[in-house]
Design an enzyme around this catalytic site. Structure first.
Site, PDB file in Angstrom:
ATOM      1  N   PHE A  12     -37.824 -13.481  37.430  1.00 11.81           N
ATOM      2  CA  PHE A  12     -38.870 -14.419  37.005  1.00 11.81           C
ATOM      3  C   PHE A  12     -39.059 -15.528  38.051  1.00 11.81           C
ATOM      4  O   PHE A  12     -40.117 -15.638  38.687  1.00 11.81           O
ATOM      5  CB  PHE A  12     -38.485 -14.965  35.618  1.00 11.81           C
ATOM      6  CG  PHE A  12     -39.193 -16.201  35.188  1.00 11.81           C
ATOM      7  CD1 PHE A  12     -40.580 -16.297  35.245  1.00 11.81           C
ATOM      8  CD2 PHE A  12     -38.477 -17.293  34.701  1.00 11.81           C
ATOM      9  CE1 PHE A  12     -41.236 -17.452  34.833  1.00 11.81           C
ATOM     10  CE2 PHE A  12     -39.115 -18.443  34.284  1.00 11.81           C
ATOM     11  CZ  PHE A  12     -40.501 -18.533  34.357  1.00 11.81           C
ATOM     12  N   THR A  36     -31.589  -7.351  36.087  1.00 11.22           N
ATOM     13  CA  THR A  36     -32.413  -7.973  35.029  1.00 11.22           C
ATOM     14  C   THR A  36     -33.844  -8.209  35.522  1.00 11.22           C
ATOM     15  O   THR A  36     -34.682  -8.680  34.762  1.00 11.22           O
ATOM     16  CB  THR A  36     -31.824  -9.327  34.559  1.00 11.22           C
ATOM     17  OG1 THR A  36     -31.712 -10.200  35.692  1.00 11.22           O
ATOM     18  CG2 THR A  36     -30.463  -9.151  33.922  1.00 11.22           C
ATOM     19  N   LYS A  92     -19.439 -12.141  38.510  1.00  9.46           N
ATOM     20  CA  LYS A  92     -19.339 -11.676  39.894  1.00  9.46           C
ATOM     21  C   LYS A  92     -20.460 -12.225  40.765  1.00  9.46           C
ATOM     22  O   LYS A  92     -20.229 -12.635  41.898  1.00  9.46           O
ATOM     23  CB  LYS A  92     -19.333 -10.138  39.943  1.00  9.46           C
ATOM     24  CG  LYS A  92     -17.970  -9.553  39.556  1.00  9.46           C
ATOM     25  CD  LYS A  92     -17.998  -8.047  39.480  1.00  9.46           C
ATOM     26  CE  LYS A  92     -18.063  -7.396  40.845  1.00  9.46           C
ATOM     27  NZ  LYS A  92     -18.013  -5.909  40.727  1.00  9.46           N
ATOM     28  N   TYR A 146     -21.331 -17.495  32.131  1.00  7.35           N
ATOM     29  CA  TYR A 146     -22.460 -18.008  32.922  1.00  7.35           C
ATOM     30  C   TYR A 146     -22.154 -19.417  33.416  1.00  7.35           C
ATOM     31  O   TYR A 146     -22.261 -19.716  34.604  1.00  7.35           O
ATOM     32  CB  TYR A 146     -23.701 -17.996  32.036  1.00  7.35           C
ATOM     33  CG  TYR A 146     -24.977 -18.473  32.695  1.00  7.35           C
ATOM     34  CD1 TYR A 146     -25.582 -17.727  33.706  1.00  7.35           C
ATOM     35  CD2 TYR A 146     -25.611 -19.646  32.276  1.00  7.35           C
ATOM     36  CE1 TYR A 146     -26.773 -18.142  34.283  1.00  7.35           C
ATOM     37  CE2 TYR A 146     -26.796 -20.068  32.845  1.00  7.35           C
ATOM     38  CZ  TYR A 146     -27.387 -19.313  33.854  1.00  7.35           C
ATOM     39  OH  TYR A 146     -28.571 -19.733  34.419  1.00  7.35           O
ATOM     40  N   LYS A 150     -21.489 -20.583  37.343  1.00  8.31           N
ATOM     41  CA  LYS A 150     -22.351 -21.552  38.043  1.00  8.31           C
ATOM     42  C   LYS A 150     -21.548 -22.759  38.507  1.00  8.31           C
ATOM     43  O   LYS A 150     -21.817 -23.327  39.566  1.00  8.31           O
ATOM     44  CB  LYS A 150     -23.493 -21.985  37.127  1.00  8.31           C
ATOM     45  CG  LYS A 150     -24.500 -20.878  36.842  1.00  8.31           C
ATOM     46  CD  LYS A 150     -25.303 -20.494  38.077  1.00  8.31           C
ATOM     47  CE  LYS A 150     -26.402 -19.494  37.740  1.00  8.31           C
ATOM     48  NZ  LYS A 150     -27.214 -19.134  38.911  1.00  8.31           N
ATOM     49  N   TYR A 160     -18.001 -24.930  51.318  1.00  6.71           N
ATOM     50  CA  TYR A 160     -18.598 -24.433  52.567  1.00  6.71           C
ATOM     51  C   TYR A 160     -19.288 -25.562  53.321  1.00  6.71           C
ATOM     52  O   TYR A 160     -19.296 -25.589  54.543  1.00  6.71           O
ATOM     53  CB  TYR A 160     -19.577 -23.283  52.289  1.00  6.71           C
ATOM     54  CG  TYR A 160     -18.919 -21.937  52.449  1.00  6.71           C
ATOM     55  CD1 TYR A 160     -17.962 -21.501  51.533  1.00  6.71           C
ATOM     56  CD2 TYR A 160     -19.205 -21.108  53.531  1.00  6.71           C
ATOM     57  CE1 TYR A 160     -17.326 -20.279  51.680  1.00  6.71           C
ATOM     58  CE2 TYR A 160     -18.569 -19.886  53.689  1.00  6.71           C
ATOM     59  CZ  TYR A 160     -17.635 -19.468  52.763  1.00  6.71           C
ATOM     60  OH  TYR A 160     -16.997 -18.259  52.920  1.00  6.71           O
ATOM     61  N   THR A 176     -36.927 -23.289  32.086  1.00  7.22           N
ATOM     62  CA  THR A 176     -38.217 -23.113  32.755  1.00  7.22           C
ATOM     63  C   THR A 176     -38.937 -21.928  32.130  1.00  7.22           C
ATOM     64  O   THR A 176     -38.292 -20.965  31.708  1.00  7.22           O
ATOM     65  CB  THR A 176     -37.973 -22.883  34.260  1.00  7.22           C
ATOM     66  OG1 THR A 176     -37.279 -24.022  34.763  1.00  7.22           O
ATOM     67  CG2 THR A 176     -39.279 -22.707  35.017  1.00  7.22           C
TER      68      THR A 176
HETATM   69  P1  NAD Z   1     -34.096 -13.260  36.076  1.00  5.89           P
HETATM   70  O1  NAD Z   1     -33.101 -12.439  35.323  1.00  5.89           O
HETATM   71  O2  NAD Z   1     -35.541 -13.026  35.821  1.00  5.89           O
HETATM   72  O3  NAD Z   1     -33.857 -13.115  37.636  1.00  5.89           O
HETATM   73  C1  NAD Z   1     -32.603 -12.909  38.214  1.00  5.89           C
HETATM   74  C2  NAD Z   1     -32.745 -11.827  39.273  1.00  5.89           C
HETATM   75  O4  NAD Z   1     -31.474 -11.649  39.927  1.00  5.89           O
HETATM   76  C3  NAD Z   1     -33.140 -10.480  38.681  1.00  5.89           C
HETATM   77  O5  NAD Z   1     -34.232  -9.944  39.388  1.00  5.89           O
HETATM   78  C4  NAD Z   1     -31.881  -9.626  38.854  1.00  5.89           C
HETATM   79  O6  NAD Z   1     -32.148  -8.264  38.991  1.00  5.89           O
HETATM   80  C5  NAD Z   1     -31.265 -10.251  40.105  1.00  5.89           C
HETATM   81  N1  NAD Z   1     -29.824 -10.037  40.227  1.00  5.89           N
HETATM   82  C6  NAD Z   1     -28.861 -10.297  39.301  1.00  5.89           C
HETATM   83  N2  NAD Z   1     -27.658  -9.956  39.785  1.00  5.89           N
HETATM   84  C7  NAD Z   1     -27.863  -9.483  41.052  1.00  5.89           C
HETATM   85  C8  NAD Z   1     -27.005  -8.981  42.063  1.00  5.89           C
HETATM   86  N3  NAD Z   1     -25.676  -8.890  41.866  1.00  5.89           N
HETATM   87  N4  NAD Z   1     -27.557  -8.602  43.246  1.00  5.89           N
HETATM   88  C9  NAD Z   1     -28.885  -8.688  43.454  1.00  5.89           C
HETATM   89  N5  NAD Z   1     -29.746  -9.149  42.525  1.00  5.89           N
HETATM   90  C10 NAD Z   1     -29.234  -9.528  41.337  1.00  5.89           C
HETATM   91  O7  NAD Z   1     -33.721 -14.786  35.806  1.00  5.89           O
HETATM   92  P2  NAD Z   1     -34.485 -16.130  36.243  1.00  5.89           P
HETATM   93  O8  NAD Z   1     -34.855 -16.865  35.026  1.00  5.89           O
HETATM   94  O9  NAD Z   1     -35.514 -15.826  37.269  1.00  5.89           O
HETATM   95  O10 NAD Z   1     -33.289 -16.934  36.916  1.00  5.89           O
HETATM   96  C11 NAD Z   1     -33.128 -16.960  38.330  1.00  5.89           C
HETATM   97  C12 NAD Z   1     -32.023 -17.914  38.717  1.00  5.89           C
HETATM   98  O11 NAD Z   1     -32.312 -19.231  38.243  1.00  5.89           O
HETATM   99  C13 NAD Z   1     -30.652 -17.553  38.141  1.00  5.89           C
HETATM  100  O12 NAD Z   1     -29.664 -17.809  39.117  1.00  5.89           O
HETATM  101  C14 NAD Z   1     -30.506 -18.493  36.967  1.00  5.89           C
HETATM  102  O13 NAD Z   1     -29.159 -18.764  36.691  1.00  5.89           O
HETATM  103  C15 NAD Z   1     -31.248 -19.724  37.447  1.00  5.89           C
HETATM  104  N6  NAD Z   1     -31.743 -20.539  36.325  1.00  5.89           N
HETATM  105  C16 NAD Z   1     -32.862 -20.152  35.632  1.00  5.89           C
HETATM  106  C17 NAD Z   1     -33.290 -20.939  34.568  1.00  5.89           C
HETATM  107  C18 NAD Z   1     -34.553 -20.607  33.794  1.00  5.89           C
HETATM  108  O14 NAD Z   1     -34.915 -21.373  32.892  1.00  5.89           O
HETATM  109  N7  NAD Z   1     -35.257 -19.533  34.104  1.00  5.89           N
HETATM  110  C19 NAD Z   1     -32.580 -22.087  34.207  1.00  5.89           C
HETATM  111  C20 NAD Z   1     -31.445 -22.413  34.906  1.00  5.89           C
HETATM  112  C21 NAD Z   1     -31.049 -21.634  35.991  1.00  5.89           C
END
Ligand code: NAD
Ligand code: UDP
Length: 314
Positions: A12, A36, A92, A146, A150, A160, A176
């Site tokens: 997303f 995902t 992981k 989770y 994080k 780093y 979001t």
């Molecule tokens: P999402 O699930 O739509 O996107 C995550 C993407 O990461 C997916 O496309 C998935 O296939 C990929 N992915 C997961 N593990 C992987 C791996 N080992 N190797 C390669 N690709 C991998 O979720 P999102 O809402 O787009 O969230 C994206 C990031 O933003 C995440 O790190 C999440 O923790 C962070 N985040 C999102 C929100 C929110 O409200 N959407 C809030 C806080 C933090």
């Protein structure tokens, strides 16, 4: 113009960030294993100048040819039902995956920005949440996979930076929403919009008095872009401070869809935070950033996308 690696680029947020980077003239290497994410999120970008894609699990050694000016590490399951179903993968990617990303940044001399989360504050005892609050996380609860991943990601990022001198940035993202959220990802907005559009009851967990503060995706991406270009090493909250109860949020969705769906109450998931609202004083001061899109506008644009996808059989 810069060359940027975006991990989780088919997700997303990753897909919206990829589009923003391309629009601003940068070259994007998008990396994802689709655990995902959805290939449909980036299908329209293939063949576009400056865009390339590598299918890869970032918990394994990452190889990217050529220079990288920036790395945005967004790979991770992000919705509560995703990370409850994928607990080990979540741990992981937050730990091993972040380590690999930081190693790559060190090797390439890249600036690396890590997607952290308001979940590092857990069920917060300070409200609204400022970046200097250390949080109230249950490490052994179901959300611990989770939240702790994080928190580890933030710790290794700072290590780093301090030990290897890598140029690092940490964004703490608050809830979001926007087009392309997976209809079945279980988060409040896709759950409520999907239910309302299908004429089903809306499932509010608990009594619905818990609060969240929802930020529209374009506002979030702008904040992340500014943070990427800044020199700020310490974490920065990016989110919309407009706070709303989940019950009221569900009622807003029902009104907006214009349906007669009822609200039904279901048990509150374990460790579900009672309140959440970002203090964005630092983002305002350091990045000159604040959200521009109201909940009314953002929900209307998101609803258009959900209607289209549901009508298309999604
Ligand atoms: P999402 O699930 O739509 O996107 C995550 C993407 O990461 C997916 O496309 C998935 O296939 C990929 N992915 C997961 N593990 C992987 C791996 N080992 N190797 C390669 N690709 C991998 O979720 P999102 O809402 O787009 O969230 C994206 C990031 O933003 C995440 O790190 C999440 O923790 C962070 N985040 C999102 C929100 C929110 O409200 N959407 C809030 C806080 C933090
Ligand atoms: N929620 C709800 N019904 C749903 C999905 C979520 O009431 O069908 C609640 C959830 O318990 C939480 C809030 O909505 O209090 C936001 O949940 P979400 O999964 O979107 O994200 P969180 O902020 O909990 O990570």
């Amino acid at each position: 113009m810069a060359r940027v690696l975006i991990t989780g680029g088919a997700g997303f947020l990753g897909s919206h960030l990829t589009e923003l980077m391309l629009l601003r003239g940068h070259e994007v290497v998008c990396m994802d294993n689709f655990i995902t994410g959805d290939p449909a999120n980036i299908a329209h970008l293939f063949g576009r100048p400056g865009f390339s894609f590598i299918k890869h699990d970032v918990t394994n050694y990452i190889f990217v040819d050529g220079p990288l000016d920036y790395i945005l590490h967004f790979a991770s399951p992000a919705s509560p039902i995703d990370y409850l179903q994928l607990p080990i993968q979540t741990l992981k990617v937050g730990s091993l995956g972040t380590h690999k990303v930081l190693g790559l940044a060190k090797a390439k001399g890249s600036v690396v920005l890590i997607a952290s989360t308001s979940e590092v504050y857990g069920d917060p005892l300070i409200h609204p949440q400022r970046e200097d609050y250390w949080g109230n996380v249950n490490p052994v609860g179901p959300r611990g996979v989770y939240d702790e991943a994080k928190r580890f990601a933030e710790a290794i990022t700072m290590a780093y930076h301090r030990f290897h001198g890598v140029q690092t940035r940490i964004v703490r993202i608050f809830n979001t929403y926007g087009p392309r959220m997976r209809l079945n990802d279980g988060r409040a907005l896709p759950a409520f919009m999907g239910q309302a559009l299908r004429g089903e009851d809306l499932t509010v967990f608990g009594d619905g008095t818990q609060t969240r503060s929802f930020c529209y995706v374009s506002d979030l991406c702008e904040g992340i872009y500014r943070l990427m270009l800044s020199n700020e090493v310490m974490p920065v909250n990016i989110g919309n401070p407009t706070e709303i109860t989940i019950r009221e949020f569900a009622e807003r969705v029902v009104r907006m869809v214009g349906c007669k769906a009822k609200i039904v109450f279901r048990p509150l998931p374990e460790d579900d935070p009672k309140v959440r609202q970002p203090d964005i004083t630092r983002a305002r001061a350091i990045l000159g950033w604040e959200p521009q899109v109201t909940l009314e506008e953002g929900l209307a644009w998101t609803l258009e996308d959900f209607r289209r996808r549901i009508a298309g059989g999604a």
